[in-house]
Design an enzyme around this catalytic site. Structure first.
Site, PDB file in Angstrom:
ATOM      1  N   THR A 157      18.396  -8.646   9.918  1.00 59.63           N
ATOM      2  CA  THR A 157      18.354  -8.162   8.531  1.00 59.63           C
ATOM      3  C   THR A 157      18.302  -9.225   7.423  1.00 59.63           C
ATOM      4  O   THR A 157      18.881 -10.295   7.550  1.00 59.63           O
ATOM      5  CB  THR A 157      19.586  -7.242   8.287  1.00 59.63           C
ATOM      6  OG1 THR A 157      19.690  -6.329   9.357  1.00 59.63           O
ATOM      7  CG2 THR A 157      19.499  -6.471   7.004  1.00 59.63           C
ATOM      8  N   ASP A 188      21.986   1.118   9.554  1.00 56.69           N
ATOM      9  CA  ASP A 188      22.649   1.249   8.248  1.00 56.69           C
ATOM     10  C   ASP A 188      21.739   0.915   7.066  1.00 56.69           C
ATOM     11  O   ASP A 188      21.940   1.396   5.948  1.00 56.69           O
ATOM     12  CB  ASP A 188      23.832   0.264   8.191  1.00 56.69           C
ATOM     13  CG  ASP A 188      23.359  -1.187   8.418  1.00 56.69           C
ATOM     14  OD1 ASP A 188      22.818  -1.469   9.509  1.00 56.69           O
ATOM     15  OD2 ASP A 188      23.503  -2.008   7.501  1.00 56.69           O
TER      16      ASP A 188
HETATM   17  N1  GLY Z   1      22.137  -4.002  10.301  1.00 56.26           N
HETATM   18  C1  GLY Z   1      20.855  -3.695  10.779  1.00 56.26           C
HETATM   19  C2  GLY Z   1      20.822  -2.707  11.828  1.00 56.26           C
HETATM   20  O1  GLY Z   1      21.811  -2.511  12.546  1.00 56.26           O
HETATM   21  O2  GLY Z   1      19.812  -2.086  11.986  1.00 56.26           O
END
Ligand code: GLY
Length: 300
Positions: A157, A188
């Protein structure tokens, strides 16, 4: 007038030694792109978008070009953007064949009455908006392919948060998700209050880390809630991440800016690529105590 501030992250994870130098350069490029927008009188929203596009285009990060692959070897990207001046948000989940999911998330916010579009509908919306299609292969980096072949969980991310000279707050987050995820899995990142949050009356947050854990504790909104209770951006970052670890056993990282420009950054993973720019100075690092800084040089 407020002092413009921008913070970015390029993912909280065990960044290997051979990726650290490029990751640090990528963070600095993203900060420069975002800070340049703020210094030219642009909005927090435009700065967040500019910083994230830089990282989506950089194959060292898990977003856009560099996205990790699903179990089936496909690309499925999630992204969100939020405008703290209006509380409007736009996000997309499970999109493919576009270079910059953050641009599509912005179009959802600006051109529809919805917040989140996913899968086929989101891809159709991209076509309707004239977003150019790219070959999926052009989004697959050697790092992502290698992680998929070994089925190791790696990258995670990108995100940005900014406060502009008018005191407007914005946040954005973008990801390819986690390696070998089940097709159709949404993490998320595109969920308001989980992958990010922005509210002019409090500040902005972008998160990274174990998506399933972040969703369970609504990590971004938890941080702004703690700031509403009087904690600083840094105190709220630490408390919310420790809470997530204790409650659901998940690790992650966050960048936070309070409405008055206070920066918070914290992570419970091995490392987190992150940095911020403020008062003509740029700061960046990957390990907890590894923060370098220098005056920021912008293009004329
Ligand atoms: N934090 C990115 C994901 O778990 O998709």
């Amino acid at each position: 007038m407020n002092t413009p501030v921008i913070a970015v992250h390029g993912g909280a994870w065990a960044i290997p030694e051979n990726m650290i130098a490029d990751t640090k350069l990528g963070i600095q490029d993203a900060l420069r792109a975002g800070y340049q927008v703020l210094q030219s009188g642009g909005t927090a929203l435009e700065a967040v978008q500019a910083a994230i596009i830089k990282m989506e285009d950089d194959p060292n990060f898990d977003a856009g070009n560099g996205s990790v692959l699903t179990y089936d070897g496909d690309v499925e990207m999630d992204s969100m953007i939020m405008d703290g001046s209006t509380m409007k948000a736009g996000s997309v989940g499970c999109v493919n064949s576009i270079a910059n999911p953050i641009k599509l998330a912005t179009l959802v916010m600006e051109k529809t009455d919805h917040v989140l579009l996913v899968g086929e509908g989101a891809n159709k919306f991209a076509k309707e908006m004239g977003v150019p299609r790219v070959e999926i292969e052009s989004l697959v980096s050697p790092h992502a392919k290698e992680e998929w072949e070994r089925k190791t969980v790696g990258h995670d991310t990108v995100g940005a948060v900014a406060v502009d000279s008018m005191g407007n707050v914005a946040s954005g987050t973008s990801t390819g998700g986690i390696t070998a995820k089940r097709p159709g899995r949404v993490g998320d990142t595109p969920l308001v209050g989980c992958g990010g949050y922005a509210d002019n009356e409090v500040g902005g947050v972008s998160t990274t880390g174990h998506g399933e854990g972040i969703i369970k504790v609504c990590l971004a909104r938890h941080i702004t809630f703690l700031m509403e209770q009087g904690l600083s951006a840094q105190e709220a970052s630490e408390k919310a991440l420790e809470n997530m670890y204790n409650k659901v056993g998940s690790s992650g990282g966050v960048i936070v800016i309070s409405k008055d420009g206070g920066v918070g950054q914290y992570f419970t993973t091995d490392k987190m690529a992150r940095g911020w720019a403020k008062d003509g100075q740029i700061y960046w690092g990957v390990a907890m105590d590894d923060i370098q800084s220098c005056p920021i040089v912008l293009d004329r």
